[in-house]
Design an enzyme around this catalytic site. Sequence first.
Site, PDB file in Angstrom:
ATOM      1  CD  GLU A  44     -30.708  -7.680  13.529  1.00  0.00           C
ATOM      2  OE1 GLU A  44     -29.866  -8.380  12.951  1.00  0.00           O
ATOM      3  OE2 GLU A  44     -31.509  -6.945  12.917  1.00  0.00           O
ATOM      4  CE1 TYR A 127     -26.351  -6.287  10.401  1.00  0.00           C
ATOM      5  CE2 TYR A 127     -26.722  -7.966  12.079  1.00  0.00           C
ATOM      6  CZ  TYR A 127     -27.196  -7.161  11.069  1.00  0.00           C
ATOM      7  OH  TYR A 127     -28.506  -7.201  10.733  1.00  0.00           O
ATOM      8  CG  ASP A 145     -26.634  -7.633   5.936  1.00  0.00           C
ATOM      9  OD1 ASP A 145     -26.512  -6.772   5.035  1.00  0.00           O
ATOM     10  OD2 ASP A 145     -27.507  -8.510   5.912  1.00  0.00           O
ATOM     11  CB  CYS A 207     -30.466  -7.160 -13.029  1.00  0.00           C
ATOM     12  SG  CYS A 207     -28.923  -7.794 -12.327  1.00  0.00           S
ATOM     13  CB  CYS A 216     -26.243  -1.427 -11.062  1.00  0.00           C
ATOM     14  SG  CYS A 216     -25.150  -2.756 -10.494  1.00  0.00           S
TER      15      CYS A 216
END
Length: 299
Positions: A44, A127, A145, A207, A216
């Site tokens: 991370e 985060y 994030d 998409c 969406c």
Amino acid sequence: MQGAGEEERRASIPPRVVAWFAQNARDLPWRRPGFSAWGVLVSEIMLQQTPVARVIPRLEQWLDRWPTPDALAADSPAEAVRAWQSLGYPRRALALHAAAMAISERHAGVVPDDMDALLALPGIGDYTARAVAAFAYGRPVPVVDVNTRRVLARAVHGQGEAGPARTRADLAAMQELLPSDPTEAQAFNAGAMELGQTVCVARSPRCEACPIAELCAWRAAGYPAYTGPAAPRQARYEGSDRQVRGLIMRALRHSDGPVPAEAIELLWPDAVQRERALAGLLRDGLAVGAPETGYRLPD
DNA sequence: AAGGCGTGGGT
DNA sequence: TACCCAAGCCT
């Protein structure tokens, strides 16, 4: 008011993302069974503002050499900064070493599993603390994030871009969607990030490959152009102090002994900027030394 | 709280 | 070619 339909639409998002993730998750080191909490923490930190592809080889080398916090804490900051190589933002290497020291001394060498203890470690912000709690320990906390923010902006809010980070609102939006089951919550946290990173990308989103395309809000609205506040843009790198710092750090990493002041001078012609960059590195603890002795990485 | 902080790949 | 962008943190 289309409240009922809207709620139903939103409620359909997490299970779809979780199902998609189960089939499409990439085989990444930190998803291997038995990957340690320390490994998650190191990954991370490395992933802060650094793409996955660049992190993977460095992470594996790092964990081979320092498989536990105690192992890293027993070595010097200089070695940590060297091993960081050109990942960028070397202050992260320094912070990671300091975090290992703190974990070794204050937590008996065990990466903490609670937010407060994690946040108290250097280099760990909101985060990263959430990511470690969620991905290393299975805590059902929302993790948001830049990728998740983009997915939420589009799918939930109908905006093409996420705009400036608004941590509280972003976390609240994710919390709204987060499944109550911890395993599902973990998969949704990771899946939303993965979706944003591989499909719902910033430019030219794919998409046709998106598991929630028909849910969406941005797509339903016809992909309106983003008109909200712009996210802050990062300053030009060429000619910046950051570039000079990078040159100096590279010289320090590659040198066995101290780098003489005269060698530093050759790295950048503008003395004012060069001295400013060097002073910044000294202030940050990334370099130690003086004009007479030369400069080196911190022991 | 806006801006500093590395590096390299993609378009 | 320039510019964009990347699992943020810190002051």
